[in-house]
Scaffold this motif. Structure first.
Motif, mmCIF file in Angstrom:
data_model
loop_
_atom_site.group_PDB
_atom_site.id
_atom_site.type_symbol
_atom_site.label_atom_id
_atom_site.label_comp_id
_atom_site.label_asym_id
_atom_site.label_seq_id
_atom_site.Cartn_x
_atom_site.Cartn_y
_atom_site.Cartn_z
ATOM 1 N N VAL A 61 0.863 -1.180 0.000
ATOM 2 C CA VAL A 61 0.000 0.000 0.000
ATOM 3 C C VAL A 61 0.898 1.227 0.000
ATOM 4 O O VAL A 61 1.648 1.453 0.940
ATOM 5 C CB VAL A 61 -0.924 0.009 1.246
ATOM 6 N N SER A 62 0.851 1.969 -1.113
ATOM 7 C CA SER A 62 1.683 3.178 -1.170
ATOM 8 C C SER A 62 1.019 4.208 -2.071
ATOM 9 O O SER A 62 0.404 3.868 -3.080
ATOM 10 C CB SER A 62 3.099 2.850 -1.667
ATOM 11 N N GLY A 63 1.136 5.453 -1.659
ATOM 12 C CA GLY A 63 0.570 6.560 -2.425
ATOM 13 C C GLY A 63 -0.934 6.427 -2.630
ATOM 14 O O GLY A 63 -1.455 6.800 -3.681
ATOM 15 N N GLY A 64 -1.621 5.856 -1.644
ATOM 16 C CA GLY A 64 -3.075 5.701 -1.746
ATOM 17 C C GLY A 64 -3.498 4.561 -2.659
ATOM 18 O O GLY A 64 -4.686 4.379 -2.915
ATOM 19 N N LYS A 65 -2.532 3.798 -3.189
ATOM 20 C CA LYS A 65 -2.856 2.664 -4.060
ATOM 21 C C LYS A 65 -2.555 1.352 -3.356
ATOM 22 O O LYS A 65 -1.587 1.260 -2.596
ATOM 23 C CB LYS A 65 -1.993 2.716 -5.333
ATOM 24 N N VAL A 66 -3.386 0.353 -3.655
ATOM 25 C CA VAL A 66 -3.123 -0.989 -3.133
ATOM 26 C C VAL A 66 -2.562 -1.828 -4.276
ATOM 27 O O VAL A 66 -3.289 -2.246 -5.184
ATOM 28 C CB VAL A 66 -4.411 -1.643 -2.574
ATOM 29 N N TRP A 67 -1.251 -2.072 -4.238
ATOM 30 C CA TRP A 67 -0.613 -2.940 -5.229
ATOM 31 C C TRP A 67 -0.791 -4.391 -4.791
ATOM 32 O O TRP A 67 -0.507 -4.737 -3.645
ATOM 33 C CB TRP A 67 0.873 -2.618 -5.358
ATOM 34 N N HIS A 68 -1.274 -5.203 -5.718
ATOM 35 C CA HIS A 68 -1.420 -6.640 -5.475
ATOM 36 C C HIS A 68 -0.197 -7.314 -6.069
ATOM 37 O O HIS A 68 0.030 -7.230 -7.277
ATOM 38 C CB HIS A 68 -2.679 -7.164 -6.166
ATOM 39 N N LEU A 69 0.588 -7.963 -5.212
ATOM 40 C CA LEU A 69 1.838 -8.592 -5.663
ATOM 41 C C LEU A 69 1.530 -10.012 -6.137
ATOM 42 O O LEU A 69 0.796 -10.751 -5.474
ATOM 43 C CB LEU A 69 2.853 -8.610 -4.532
ATOM 44 N N LEU A 70 2.095 -10.391 -7.274
ATOM 45 C CA LEU A 70 1.760 -11.658 -7.931
ATOM 46 C C LEU A 70 2.947 -12.618 -7.945
ATOM 47 O O LEU A 70 4.100 -12.185 -7.875
ATOM 48 C CB LEU A 70 1.317 -11.379 -9.377
ATOM 49 N N ASP A 71 2.650 -13.905 -8.103
ATOM 50 C CA ASP A 71 3.725 -14.895 -8.194
ATOM 51 C C ASP A 71 4.161 -15.095 -9.649
ATOM 52 O O ASP A 71 4.463 -16.203 -10.081
ATOM 53 C CB ASP A 71 3.308 -16.231 -7.550
ATOM 54 N N THR A 72 4.141 -14.000 -10.402
ATOM 55 C CA THR A 72 4.614 -14.019 -11.789
ATOM 56 C C THR A 72 5.271 -12.679 -12.046
ATOM 57 O O THR A 72 4.968 -11.696 -11.357
ATOM 58 C CB THR A 72 3.440 -14.210 -12.774
ATOM 59 N N SER A 73 6.167 -12.638 -13.015
ATOM 60 C CA SER A 73 6.775 -11.344 -13.348
ATOM 61 C C SER A 73 6.118 -10.726 -14.579
ATOM 62 O O SER A 73 6.590 -9.728 -15.110
ATOM 63 C CB SER A 73 8.284 -11.515 -13.557
ATOM 64 N N LEU A 74 5.011 -11.333 -15.034
ATOM 65 C CA LEU A 74 4.281 -10.773 -16.177
ATOM 66 C C LEU A 74 3.701 -9.406 -15.830
ATOM 67 O O LEU A 74 3.397 -9.132 -14.678
ATOM 68 C CB LEU A 74 3.120 -11.698 -16.566
ATOM 69 N N GLU A 75 3.530 -8.573 -16.861
ATOM 70 C CA GLU A 75 2.776 -7.330 -16.684
ATOM 71 C C GLU A 75 1.408 -7.554 -17.312
ATOM 72 O O GLU A 75 1.292 -7.794 -18.508
ATOM 73 C CB GLU A 75 3.505 -6.154 -17.341
#
Ligand code: ZN
Length: 239
Positions: A61-75
Motif C-alpha cells: 500500500v503506497s501513495g493511496g494505491k493498493v498494489w497486489h503482488l503476484l507470483d509471476t513477473s508478467l505485466e
C-alpha cells in the motif's frame, strides 16, 4: 483507507479492471482483498485473466494505491477476476471477531483495560496484549466461559462510520493505541459493534454474527512485564 471489503465482507470474488500495472504487480479498479493491518493478516487469493492466472502473494500500500503482488513477473492488463481464498478469510473473520469479544470482557472486568497489541495467525490462533497492572491470570482465564456464551447467543455484528471527534469523545471507543484505524479522507472512523457487548473503532473484517465462529479456547496467558498480559486464543476444531 476505505476498502471494498469493509462494506462487502461477503463478496469474495469480483470481475474488475486493472488500472495500473508493473511487472508482477497490479492495481485493481475494485478489490475484494483485505491488505492486512490492525493485527489481521492480509488475504490470500488469485487473479485470473483470459489465458492465465496468478497467486496473490502480498500487498504493497503506497501513495493511496493498493498494489497486489503476484507470483509471476508478467505485466498484466485488461479485465480480471480477483478472488479471495474463502477459507483463509473466514478464519481471519472468526479470529478477529473473537479478539473483539475477548477485548469486550477484559475491558469490562479490568476497569477499561486497553489493548497494547494484537496479532492473528494463519493457524487459527491469535494473541492479544492488554495493559492490566497486577491482573490475576485466573480471572483472565475465566473469561473463556462468557466468550463462548457470546458466541452461542449469535449476536449481530454491525458497523457504522462516525466523525473522528465524536469517536474520541466516547469513552472506550478508541480501544487501543495500536489497532485503531486511520480516519477516512472525510474525517470519519469505522466503528464495529457487537450489539450490546462491544463498540470500538476497527478497520478489519469481522463476522456478521458471532454464531458463525466455532468455540474459542484461551490457550495460554503470559506475563509480559508487570503491566502487560498476553492472552493466546485459538479457534476450537469444528466437529
Ligand atoms: Zn476489528
Amino acid at each position: 483507507m476505505h476498502l471494498f471489503c469493509h462494506d462487502h465482507p461477503e463478496t469474495l470474488s469480483v470481475e474488475t479492471d486493472i488500472v495500473d500495472a508493473q511487472p508482477g504487480k497490479v492495481v485493481l479498479a475494485q478489490s475484494p482483498f483485505y491488505p492486512g493491518g490492525g493485527g489481521q493478516l492480509a488475504d490470500t487469493g488469485v487473479l485470473r485473466w483470459a489465458g492465465g492466472e496468478a497467486k496473490i502473494t502480498g500487498f504493497d500500500v503506497s501513495g493511496g494505491k493498493v498494489w497486489h503482488l503476484l507470483d509471476t513477473s508478467l505485466e498484466i492488463a485488461g479485465k480480471v477476476e480477483a478472488a479471495v481464498d474463502p477459507t483463509f478469510r473466514q478464519t481471519m473473520r472468526q479470529l478477529h471477531t473473537g479478539t473483539h469479544i475477548l477485548n469486550a470482557f477484559v475491558f469490562q472486568a479490568f476497569d477499561g483495560a486497553l489493548v497494547t497489541g494484537v496479532q492473528m495467525a494463519a493457524d487459527g490462533t491469535a494473541r492479544m496484549d492488554f495493559d492490566v497492572p497486577g491482573a490475576d491470570n485466573d480471572r483472565l482465564r475465566a473469561l473463556e466461559a462468557p466468550i463462548n456464551d457470546a458466541i452461542k447467543q449469535n449476536i449481530p455484528v454491525n458497523f457504522v462510520y462516525i466523525g473522528m471527534s465524536v469517536a474520541q469523545a466516547e469513552h472506550g471507543l478508541i480501544r487501543s493505541r495500536s489497532v485503531a484505524p486511520p480516519p477516512t479522507p472525510d474525517g470519519k472512523v469505522r466503528i464495529v459493534e457487537i450489539v450490546g457487548l462491544d463498540r470500538q473503532a476497527c478497520g478489519g473484517t469481522h463476522l456478521s454474527s458471532t454464531g458463525d465462529s466455532p468455540a474459542l479456547r484461551i490457550l495460554k496467558i503470559e506475563n509480559k512485564g508487570r503491566h502487560n498480559r498476553r492472552v493466546r486464543l485459538g479457534l476450537a476444531e469444528n466437529p
